[in-house]
Scaffold this motif. Structure first.
Motif, PDB file in Angstrom:
ATOM      1  N   SER A  19       0.816  -1.214   0.000  1.00  0.00           N
ATOM      2  CA  SER A  19       0.000   0.000   0.000  1.00  0.00           C
ATOM      3  C   SER A  19       0.852   1.267   0.000  1.00  0.00           C
ATOM      4  O   SER A  19       0.524   2.242  -0.677  1.00  0.00           O
ATOM      5  N   ARG A  20       1.946   1.271   0.726  1.00  0.00           N
ATOM      6  CA  ARG A  20       2.814   2.458   0.747  1.00  0.00           C
ATOM      7  C   ARG A  20       3.459   2.677  -0.617  1.00  0.00           C
ATOM      8  O   ARG A  20       3.558   3.812  -1.083  1.00  0.00           O
ATOM      9  N   GLU A  21       3.910   1.600  -1.217  1.00  0.00           N
ATOM     10  CA  GLU A  21       4.543   1.724  -2.528  1.00  0.00           C
ATOM     11  C   GLU A  21       3.549   2.233  -3.556  1.00  0.00           C
ATOM     12  O   GLU A  21       3.901   2.991  -4.463  1.00  0.00           O
ATOM     13  N   ASP A  26       1.533   6.490  -7.093  1.00  0.00           N
ATOM     14  CA  ASP A  26       0.447   7.418  -7.395  1.00  0.00           C
ATOM     15  C   ASP A  26       0.930   8.864  -7.324  1.00  0.00           C
ATOM     16  O   ASP A  26       0.588   9.685  -8.179  1.00  0.00           O
ATOM     17  N   PHE A  27       1.735   9.175  -6.324  1.00  0.00           N
ATOM     18  CA  PHE A  27       2.269  10.531  -6.204  1.00  0.00           C
ATOM     19  C   PHE A  27       3.180  10.873  -7.381  1.00  0.00           C
ATOM     20  O   PHE A  27       3.107  11.968  -7.936  1.00  0.00           O
ATOM     21  N   ASP A  50       5.963  21.314  -4.231  1.00  0.00           N
ATOM     22  CA  ASP A  50       5.545  20.439  -5.319  1.00  0.00           C
ATOM     23  C   ASP A  50       4.683  19.271  -4.858  1.00  0.00           C
ATOM     24  O   ASP A  50       4.795  18.163  -5.352  1.00  0.00           O
ATOM     25  N   GLY A  51       3.837  19.488  -3.877  1.00  0.00           N
ATOM     26  CA  GLY A  51       2.902  18.461  -3.422  1.00  0.00           C
ATOM     27  C   GLY A  51       3.471  17.506  -2.390  1.00  0.00           C
ATOM     28  O   GLY A  51       2.799  16.566  -1.976  1.00  0.00           O
ATOM     29  N   LYS A  52       4.696  17.729  -1.966  1.00  0.00           N
ATOM     30  CA  LYS A  52       5.313  16.828  -0.984  1.00  0.00           C
ATOM     31  C   LYS A  52       4.631  16.927   0.372  1.00  0.00           C
ATOM     32  O   LYS A  52       4.605  15.954   1.134  1.00  0.00           O
ATOM     33  N   CYS A  53       4.058  18.100   0.671  1.00  0.00           N
ATOM     34  CA  CYS A  53       3.337  18.255   1.938  1.00  0.00           C
ATOM     35  C   CYS A  53       2.101  17.343   1.949  1.00  0.00           C
ATOM     36  O   CYS A  53       1.834  16.657   2.935  1.00  0.00           O
ATOM     37  N   GLN A  58      -0.506  12.031   3.447  1.00  0.00           N
ATOM     38  CA  GLN A  58      -1.086  10.755   3.034  1.00  0.00           C
ATOM     39  C   GLN A  58      -0.300   9.579   3.621  1.00  0.00           C
ATOM     40  O   GLN A  58      -0.881   8.591   4.078  1.00  0.00           O
ATOM     41  N   LEU A  59       1.024   9.687   3.628  1.00  0.00           N
ATOM     42  CA  LEU A  59       1.841   8.622   4.223  1.00  0.00           C
ATOM     43  C   LEU A  59       1.587   8.499   5.725  1.00  0.00           C
ATOM     44  O   LEU A  59       1.546   7.394   6.266  1.00  0.00           O
TER      45      LEU A  59
END
Length: 123
Positions: A19-21, A26-27, A50-53, A58-59
């Motif tokens: 699931s994490r992978e 997806d990111f 760039d969406g890392k936040c 999500q992680l």
């Protein structure tokens, strides 16, 4: 039909395992869309978020779901002392010994079971 069901179960187990992978993939595939829609730092492009936040949130959610989900083994081990807590070994009850009963031996009727099949090798 059985093979389709088996493939479906294998796919579900792999989805749960990785699931994490899947979140990372997806990111990586949708980073531009995530940056445009969900990025908190749109007003400050110099931070190069760039969406890392959003990805970090999500992680964190995924990790909390995994840690809060009780595993069946953990539940069993936690219940074990409760189940055995009131159990105590009791000494054997003194009383009459149990009588052993055997079938009656009828003379001439007994033959060794499988005597004709199992015999020593010849020669």
């Amino acid at each position: 039909m059985k093979s389709c069901f088996a493939y479906l179960l294998v796919a579900l187990v792999l989805l749960q395992t990785f699931s994490r992978e899947l979140l990372v993939v997806d990111f990586a595939l949708n980073q531009a869309t995530i940056t445009a829609r969900f990025c908190v730092n749109k007003a400050r492009p110099q931070l190069h978020c760039d969406g890392k936040c959003y990805f970090a949130k999500q992680l964190k959610k995924q990790q909390e779901r995994e840690s809060n989900a009780p595993s069946p083994l953990k539940e069993r081990l936690e219940m074990l002392p409760v189940a055995l807590g009131s159990w105590e070994a009791r000494p054997a009850q003194p009383g009459a010994p149990a009588t052993m009963r055997y079938a009656a031996l009828v003379a001439g009727r007994y033959a060794a079971p499988l005597g004709t099949v199992f015999h020593p090798p010849l020669g």
